[in-house]
Scaffold this active site. Structure first.
Site, PDB file in Angstrom:
ATOM      1  N   GLU A  34     132.690 -15.894 -28.087  1.00 21.88           N
ATOM      2  CA  GLU A  34     132.341 -16.269 -29.456  1.00 21.88           C
ATOM      3  C   GLU A  34     133.520 -16.270 -30.420  1.00 21.88           C
ATOM      4  O   GLU A  34     133.572 -17.097 -31.346  1.00 21.88           O
ATOM      5  CB  GLU A  34     131.240 -15.347 -29.980  1.00 21.88           C
ATOM      6  CG  GLU A  34     129.849 -15.645 -29.457  1.00 21.88           C
ATOM      7  CD  GLU A  34     129.543 -14.978 -28.132  1.00 21.88           C
ATOM      8  OE1 GLU A  34     128.384 -14.987 -27.707  1.00 21.88           O
ATOM      9  OE2 GLU A  34     130.490 -14.437 -27.498  1.00 21.88           O
ATOM     10  N   ALA A  79     124.747 -20.079 -26.424  1.00 26.54           N
ATOM     11  CA  ALA A  79     123.849 -20.638 -27.418  1.00 26.54           C
ATOM     12  C   ALA A  79     124.242 -22.099 -27.650  1.00 26.54           C
ATOM     13  O   ALA A  79     125.366 -22.517 -27.358  1.00 26.54           O
ATOM     14  CB  ALA A  79     123.924 -19.851 -28.719  1.00 26.54           C
ATOM     15  N   GLY A  83     125.567 -16.296 -25.326  1.00 25.33           N
ATOM     16  CA  GLY A  83     124.147 -15.968 -25.272  1.00 25.33           C
ATOM     17  C   GLY A  83     123.610 -15.827 -23.867  1.00 25.33           C
ATOM     18  O   GLY A  83     122.624 -15.127 -23.634  1.00 25.33           O
ATOM     19  N   GLU A 124     124.403 -12.382 -22.899  1.00 25.07           N
ATOM     20  CA  GLU A 124     123.505 -11.530 -23.675  1.00 25.07           C
ATOM     21  C   GLU A 124     122.103 -11.515 -23.072  1.00 25.07           C
ATOM     22  O   GLU A 124     121.432 -10.483 -23.072  1.00 25.07           O
ATOM     23  CB  GLU A 124     123.479 -12.000 -25.123  1.00 25.07           C
ATOM     24  CG  GLU A 124     124.796 -11.726 -25.854  1.00 25.07           C
ATOM     25  CD  GLU A 124     124.825 -12.289 -27.253  1.00 25.07           C
ATOM     26  OE1 GLU A 124     124.851 -11.494 -28.204  1.00 25.07           O
ATOM     27  OE2 GLU A 124     124.812 -13.537 -27.395  1.00 25.07           O
TER      28      GLU A 124
END
Length: 258
Positions: free
Chosen positions: A132, A64, A109, A112
């Site tokens: 993260e 992200a 992300g 993910e």
């Protein structure tokens, strides 16, 4: 629609969605999520497989966008997480097979996003992980849950707690990716897998995806009932009649998705 952060291309019944922010290593920000959402919703019935990959030669999606997240509040973080969950759930809910072509860094992300696809294939240079906790947070787009369901609770905890980046060979070893191929052969490999799928009845493939996805969260008895219903509902379709007639006639089936 023209996009700034992604590309959506069609090659017959196969669509390719490319996250295309190479200067940011294809990091996911709100604008990119909204474009992905629009692209997913725009897919027509003639699309029978979707390949997801990253632009450039370094990253699938490196995570992200930290530059966007660094100053947001808890309420804004909740909204950002909800947006990511919505997009990846929409990807997961597609009635067609989705294939992640992991061509480089798939971190946070990015991993993910890959986990939201049905099948994951990686190039030899891919690096995967959920880092993260090094930022003082946890995955926010389904990573803790989809990873656990794919590789098991203990292995998922190891990756989450250590924030280790693993190479493609190790990812295959633990069941995170299906196959590892040379970087210049990755898209060819994913297209070949899609082509094999396209030979089969599209209604049956969609139903197989549905019962696997919904059955995975149920007890065995309930999941088997879901399979029984999915099996029965396909009878009477034109595809079922064509598939069985073709088998008996020893000829290739001409499925129409009806």
């Amino acid at each position: 629609m023209a996009y700034e952060n992604i590309r959506l291309e069609k090659d017959g019944p196969i669509a390719v969605l490319t996250v295309d922010r190479p200067k940011a290593l294809n990091a996911l920000n709100s604008a990119t999520f909204h474009e992905m959402d629009d692209a997913i919703r725009s897919l027509k019935d003639d699309t029978r497989a979707l390949i997801v990959t990253g632009g450039g030669d370094k990253a699938f999606v490196a995570g992200a966008d930290i530059a966007e997240m660094v100053t947001i509040t808890a309420a804004q973080a909740r909204e950002f997480s909800a947006l990511g969950h919505h997009v990846f759930q929409s990807l997961e809910n597609l009635p067609i097979p989705t294939i992640a072509a992991v061509n480089g860094f798939a971190l946070g992300g990015g991993l993910e996003l890959a986990l939201g696809c049905d099948l994951i294939y990686a190039s030899e240079k891919a690096k995967l992980g959920l880092p993260e906790v090094t930022l003082g947070v946890i995955p926010g787009f389904g990573g803790t849950q989809r990873l656990t369901r794919l590789v098991g609770r203990s292995r998922a905890k190891e990756l989450l707690f250590t924030a280790d980046r693993i190479d493609a060979a190790r990812a295959k070893e633990i069941g995170l990716v299906l196959d590892v191929v040379p970087a210049d052969k990755l898209m060819e490999h994913c297209r070949a897998v899609a082509a094999r799928i396209l030979k089969n009845g599209p209604l049956a493939v969609a139903q197989a995806k549905r019962v696997v996805e919904y059955g995975a969260d149920q007890d065995l008895r309930s999941a088997n009932e879901l399979e029984r219903q999915g099996f029965a509902v396909l009878f009477g379709s034109e595809d079922q009649r064509e598939g069985m007639a073709a088998f008996l006639a020893k000829r290739p089936a001409a499925f129409q998705g009806k």
